[in-house]
Design a protein around this motif. Structure first.
Motif, PDB file in Angstrom:
ATOM      1  N   ASN A  15       0.846  -1.202   0.000  1.00 35.82           N
ATOM      2  CA  ASN A  15       0.000   0.000   0.000  1.00 35.82           C
ATOM      3  C   ASN A  15       0.878   1.247   0.000  1.00 35.82           C
ATOM      4  N   CYS A  16       1.902   1.265   0.849  1.00 41.26           N
ATOM      5  CA  CYS A  16       2.794   2.426   0.959  1.00 41.26           C
ATOM      6  C   CYS A  16       3.564   2.669  -0.338  1.00 41.26           C
ATOM      7  N   GLU A  17       3.905   1.597  -1.029  1.00 41.26           N
ATOM      8  CA  GLU A  17       4.687   1.696  -2.262  1.00 41.26           C
ATOM      9  C   GLU A  17       3.809   1.910  -3.492  1.00 41.26           C
ATOM     10  N   GLY A  18       2.498   1.881  -3.320  1.00 38.67           N
ATOM     11  CA  GLY A  18       1.591   2.055  -4.452  1.00 38.67           C
ATOM     12  C   GLY A  18       1.552   0.849  -5.376  1.00 38.67           C
ATOM     13  N   ARG A  19       1.874  -0.317  -4.844  1.00 37.84           N
ATOM     14  CA  ARG A  19       1.868  -1.541  -5.646  1.00 37.84           C
ATOM     15  C   ARG A  19       0.483  -2.177  -5.618  1.00 37.84           C
ATOM     16  N   LEU A  20       0.065  -2.684  -6.756  1.00 34.22           N
ATOM     17  CA  LEU A  20      -1.227  -3.357  -6.870  1.00 34.22           C
ATOM     18  C   LEU A  20      -1.112  -4.743  -6.253  1.00 34.22           C
ATOM     19  N   GLN A  21      -1.911  -5.014  -5.221  1.00 31.13           N
ATOM     20  CA  GLN A  21      -1.791  -6.282  -4.498  1.00 31.13           C
ATOM     21  C   GLN A  21      -2.643  -7.389  -5.104  1.00 31.13           C
ATOM     22  N   GLY A  22      -3.919  -7.089  -5.335  1.00 33.19           N
ATOM     23  CA  GLY A  22      -4.796  -8.107  -5.893  1.00 33.19           C
ATOM     24  C   GLY A  22      -4.773  -9.382  -5.072  1.00 33.19           C
ATOM     25  N   GLY A  23      -4.617 -10.501  -5.756  1.00 38.13           N
ATOM     26  CA  GLY A  23      -4.609 -11.798  -5.104  1.00 38.13           C
ATOM     27  C   GLY A  23      -3.277 -12.167  -4.479  1.00 38.13           C
ATOM     28  N   THR A  24      -2.267 -11.314  -4.639  1.00 36.02           N
ATOM     29  CA  THR A  24      -0.976 -11.574  -4.000  1.00 36.02           C
ATOM     30  C   THR A  24      -1.171 -11.475  -2.493  1.00 36.02           C
ATOM     31  N   ASP A  25      -0.699 -12.475  -1.765  1.00 41.70           N
ATOM     32  CA  ASP A  25      -1.025 -12.609  -0.348  1.00 41.70           C
ATOM     33  C   ASP A  25      -0.025 -11.862   0.531  1.00 41.70           C
ATOM     34  N   THR A  26      -0.100 -10.543   0.514  1.00 41.48           N
ATOM     35  CA  THR A  26       0.763  -9.708   1.336  1.00 41.48           C
ATOM     36  C   THR A  26       0.222  -9.650   2.764  1.00 41.48           C
ATOM     37  N   THR A  27       1.060  -9.177   3.681  1.00 42.16           N
ATOM     38  CA  THR A  27       0.626  -9.082   5.070  1.00 42.16           C
ATOM     39  C   THR A  27       0.715  -7.641   5.560  1.00 42.16           C
ATOM     40  N   LEU A  28       0.222  -7.412   6.746  1.00 39.50           N
ATOM     41  CA  LEU A  28       0.201  -6.077   7.326  1.00 39.50           C
ATOM     42  C   LEU A  28       1.595  -5.639   7.756  1.00 39.50           C
ATOM     43  N   ASN A  29       1.855  -4.338   7.644  1.00 38.26           N
ATOM     44  CA  ASN A  29       3.061  -3.785   8.253  1.00 38.26           C
ATOM     45  C   ASN A  29       2.691  -3.358   9.682  1.00 38.26           C
ATOM     46  N   ASP A  30       3.639  -2.755  10.399  1.00 39.81           N
ATOM     47  CA  ASP A  30       3.380  -2.389  11.797  1.00 39.81           C
ATOM     48  C   ASP A  30       2.237  -1.382  11.924  1.00 39.81           C
ATOM     49  N   ARG A  31       2.196  -0.417  11.018  1.00 35.38           N
ATOM     50  CA  ARG A  31       1.105   0.566  11.064  1.00 35.38           C
ATOM     51  C   ARG A  31      -0.235  -0.126  10.802  1.00 35.38           C
ATOM     52  N   GLY A  32      -0.274  -1.078   9.866  1.00 35.20           N
ATOM     53  CA  GLY A  32      -1.494  -1.822   9.575  1.00 35.20           C
ATOM     54  C   GLY A  32      -1.979  -2.629  10.763  1.00 35.20           C
ATOM     55  N   LYS A  33      -1.050  -3.206  11.502  1.00 36.76           N
ATOM     56  CA  LYS A  33      -1.422  -3.948  12.714  1.00 36.76           C
ATOM     57  C   LYS A  33      -2.025  -3.004  13.746  1.00 36.76           C
ATOM     58  N   GLN A  34      -1.421  -1.818  13.891  1.00 36.35           N
ATOM     59  CA  GLN A  34      -1.955  -0.831  14.826  1.00 36.35           C
ATOM     60  C   GLN A  34      -3.337  -0.361  14.394  1.00 36.35           C
ATOM     61  N   GLN A  35      -3.529  -0.153  13.092  1.00 28.05           N
ATOM     62  CA  GLN A  35      -4.845   0.251  12.582  1.00 28.05           C
ATOM     63  C   GLN A  35      -5.898  -0.798  12.937  1.00 28.05           C
ATOM     64  N   ALA A  36      -5.541  -2.068  12.801  1.00 26.38           N
ATOM     65  CA  ALA A  36      -6.487  -3.144  13.105  1.00 26.38           C
ATOM     66  C   ALA A  36      -6.869  -3.146  14.583  1.00 26.38           C
ATOM     67  N   ILE A  37      -5.877  -2.976  15.446  1.00 23.03           N
ATOM     68  CA  ILE A  37      -6.144  -2.972  16.888  1.00 23.03           C
ATOM     69  C   ILE A  37      -7.043  -1.792  17.254  1.00 23.03           C
ATOM     70  N   VAL A  38      -6.720  -0.611  16.735  1.00 24.53           N
ATOM     71  CA  VAL A  38      -7.510   0.585  17.021  1.00 24.53           C
ATOM     72  C   VAL A  38      -8.911   0.470  16.422  1.00 24.53           C
ATOM     73  N   CYS A  39      -9.013  -0.187  15.270  1.00 26.94           N
ATOM     74  CA  CYS A  39     -10.305  -0.333  14.590  1.00 26.94           C
ATOM     75  C   CYS A  39     -11.323  -1.072  15.469  1.00 26.94           C
ATOM     76  N   SER A  40     -10.845  -1.970  16.303  1.00 30.72           N
ATOM     77  CA  SER A  40     -11.774  -2.702  17.170  1.00 30.72           C
ATOM     78  C   SER A  40     -12.534  -1.750  18.098  1.00 30.72           C
ATOM     79  N   ASN A  41     -11.930  -0.594  18.428  1.00 30.08           N
ATOM     80  CA  ASN A  41     -12.620   0.385  19.283  1.00 30.08           C
ATOM     81  C   ASN A  41     -13.905   0.902  18.650  1.00 30.08           C
ATOM     82  N   TYR A  42     -13.934   0.982  17.329  1.00 33.69           N
ATOM     83  CA  TYR A  42     -15.126   1.434  16.617  1.00 33.69           C
ATOM     84  C   TYR A  42     -16.329   0.549  16.964  1.00 33.69           C
TER      85      TYR A  42
END
Length: 190
Positions: A15-42
């Protein structure tokens, strides 16, 4: 009435590099993990019944991290995996524009195929939770496509960017899906 809170997965390096992910099975970076944890508060006061997730690891990890505090049933659904973009996966925006200016990527999944998958997934959720509130963790192209399928599609500008960890809401009234809100981000850190 079925209500689905749609969450775009947390951020990845691609996402940060502007690469098209599609079906490529990439994983979360540290910021993405934090976003997920914070998202649960919603969702902490919303009484949701379950979390559905795309089977790709960036979505599953987002759902899993959210669910550490929510403690809901976590149900993977292949119907909500990201659209596959064939040979364009892994390319930056600039590379894609140069090689495929019309976005006609060889071996990509068609919009019709994607809409069919999404329709099947929505039916599964509605059948399991006809009067429930559920969370769905999925991907940008899936969400954009889903918003073209709702009855009031015109309220979502197709040029809108969907934030990683952003929350949108659709509801089913009398067999038809309606978009209530899109890309809610107040719960996310700046």
């Amino acid at each position: 009435m079925t209500k689905i809170y749609i969450v775009r997965h947390g951020e990845t390096d691609w996402n940060c590099e502007g690469r098209l992910q599609g079906g490529t099975d990439t994983t979360l970076n540290d910021r993405g993990k934090q976003q997920a944890i914070v998202c649960s508060n919603y969702f902490k006061d919303l009484n949701c019944d379950a979390i559905f997730s795309s089977t790709l690891q960036r979505a599953m990890l987002t759902a899993t991290l959210m669910n550490e505090s929510l403690k809901l049933s976590l149900i993977p659904l292949t119907e909500f995996a990201e659209r596959t973009f064939g040979v364009a996966e892994g390319m930056t925006y600039e590379e894609r524009v140069q090689m495929y200016p019309n976005k006609d990527y060889p071996n990509q999944e068609t919009i019709e195929q994607l809409k069919n998958r999404i329709s099947i997934g929505l039916k599964k959720i509605k059948t399991q939770y006809p009067d429930g509130n559920v969370i769905l963790v999925t991907h940008g192209a899936v969400i954009h496509t889903l918003f073209t399928m709702v009855e009031n599609a015109e309220i979502f500008p197709q040029s809108a960017q969907l934030s990683n960890g952003g929350v949108s809401i659709i509801t089913n009234h009398h067999g038809k899906w309606w978009l209530d809100k899109y890309n809610q981000i107040k719960h996310l850190p700046k």
